[in-house]
Design a protein around this motif. Structure first.
Motif, PDB file in Angstrom:
ATOM      1  N   THR A 209      41.557  42.396  38.134  1.00  0.00           N
ATOM      2  CA  THR A 209      42.105  41.646  37.001  1.00  0.00           C
ATOM      3  C   THR A 209      43.297  40.810  37.443  1.00  0.00           C
ATOM      4  O   THR A 209      43.378  39.618  37.147  1.00  0.00           O
ATOM      5  CB  THR A 209      42.526  42.616  35.873  1.00  0.00           C
ATOM      6  OG1 THR A 209      41.403  43.404  35.508  1.00  0.00           O
ATOM      7  CG2 THR A 209      43.043  41.866  34.663  1.00  0.00           C
ATOM      8  N   VAL A 210      44.235  41.431  38.155  1.00  0.00           N
ATOM      9  CA  VAL A 210      45.403  40.706  38.662  1.00  0.00           C
ATOM     10  C   VAL A 210      44.948  39.590  39.595  1.00  0.00           C
ATOM     11  O   VAL A 210      45.409  38.449  39.511  1.00  0.00           O
ATOM     12  CB  VAL A 210      46.384  41.670  39.378  1.00  0.00           C
ATOM     13  CG1 VAL A 210      47.456  40.902  40.121  1.00  0.00           C
ATOM     14  CG2 VAL A 210      47.003  42.630  38.379  1.00  0.00           C
TER      15      VAL A 210
ATOM     16  N   GLY B 153      42.595  32.335  39.243  1.00  0.00           N
ATOM     17  CA  GLY B 153      42.340  31.405  38.139  1.00  0.00           C
ATOM     18  C   GLY B 153      43.528  30.504  37.864  1.00  0.00           C
ATOM     19  O   GLY B 153      43.385  29.296  37.650  1.00  0.00           O
ATOM     20  N   GLY B 154      44.722  31.076  37.865  1.00  0.00           N
ATOM     21  CA  GLY B 154      45.933  30.298  37.632  1.00  0.00           C
ATOM     22  C   GLY B 154      46.152  29.265  38.723  1.00  0.00           C
ATOM     23  O   GLY B 154      46.543  28.128  38.459  1.00  0.00           O
ATOM     24  N   THR B 155      45.913  29.649  39.972  1.00  0.00           N
ATOM     25  CA  THR B 155      46.079  28.731  41.098  1.00  0.00           C
ATOM     26  C   THR B 155      45.092  27.569  40.997  1.00  0.00           C
ATOM     27  O   THR B 155      45.459  26.405  41.165  1.00  0.00           O
ATOM     28  CB  THR B 155      45.892  29.476  42.433  1.00  0.00           C
ATOM     29  OG1 THR B 155      46.820  30.555  42.484  1.00  0.00           O
ATOM     30  CG2 THR B 155      46.114  28.557  43.616  1.00  0.00           C
ATOM     31  N   ILE B 156      43.843  27.884  40.698  1.00  0.00           N
ATOM     32  CA  ILE B 156      42.814  26.835  40.564  1.00  0.00           C
ATOM     33  C   ILE B 156      43.168  25.907  39.400  1.00  0.00           C
ATOM     34  O   ILE B 156      43.096  24.683  39.519  1.00  0.00           O
ATOM     35  CB  ILE B 156      41.414  27.460  40.383  1.00  0.00           C
ATOM     36  CG1 ILE B 156      40.988  28.120  41.688  1.00  0.00           C
ATOM     37  CG2 ILE B 156      40.405  26.410  39.939  1.00  0.00           C
ATOM     38  CD1 ILE B 156      39.725  28.946  41.586  1.00  0.00           C
TER      39      ILE B 156
END
Length: 193
Positions: free
Chosen positions: A167-168, A174-177
């Motif tokens: 999850t982390v 996801g945040g980086t992309i």
């Protein structure tokens, strides 16, 4: 001799564990016969479950890391680390966070105040250290320490780590992309839409 006899009488399962090679990185903190004699007969009147609790303070189960077992505890490793927190069989059996600490004090190795004698054995089934006193009580860790122990156990050892880390990791990836996509989609200032 006294320690082994009491283990066999009050904690047969623990006594069997002492020789179990599958648990080869356990540590036994064995009080000398003189240490038991110094208590007089105070232990004789205790119920068996209380004796089992006291004896359990003297066995540290195998130390585990996320990648496997730690090295067997040796006098050199205790001296190098300075202070080491060890789990206890009592804590494992009761599900508590009871820990004992070994420290270097004025050049001597001590375990909860007991002197760790120069006699130590590193055997196939683990390490055995002779100590000069019987540890009858272990202080309950502070609330922050208990929370810390539980967090470490949950994040690194329990099955919940298989949910937490993906999850982390998903949020980080996801945040980086998302950040990269947003940045690549920006137009330089002054360019018409």
């Amino acid at each position: 001799t006294t320690f082994l006899a009491l283990m066999e009488e009050h904690d047969p399962e623990g006594f069997a564990i002492l020789a179990d090679v599958e648990l080869a990185d356990k540590t036994v903190w064995a009080p000398t016969d003189a240490a038991f004699d110094a208590l007089g007969g105070t232990l004789d009147a205790l119920p068996s479950d209380e004796m089992k609790r006291i004896l359990g303070h003297h066995i540290s189960p195998p130390r585990r890391s996320p990648t496997g077992a730690y090295d067997i505890v040796t006098p050199a490793s205790l001296l190098d680390e300075g202070e080491v927190v060890h789990r206890t069989r009592t804590g494992v059996l009761t599900g508590s966070e009871l820990r004992i600490r070994s420290r270097v004090v004025a050049g001597e190795l001590r375990l909860e105040g007991a002197l760790i004698l120069p006699t130590a054995w590193c055997a196939e089934a683990g390490s055995v250290f002779a100590i000069d006193a019987v540890i009858t009580e272990v202080a309950v860790p502070s609330l922050p320490a208990r929370v810390g122990y539980r967090l470490v156990r949950a994040l690194l050892y329990d099955d919940v780590r298989f949910v937490i880390w993906p999850t982390v990791g998903g949020f980080v990836v996801g945040g980086t992309i998302s950040l990269l996509v947003r940045r690549s989609g920006r137009r330089p200032r002054g360019t018409p839409p």
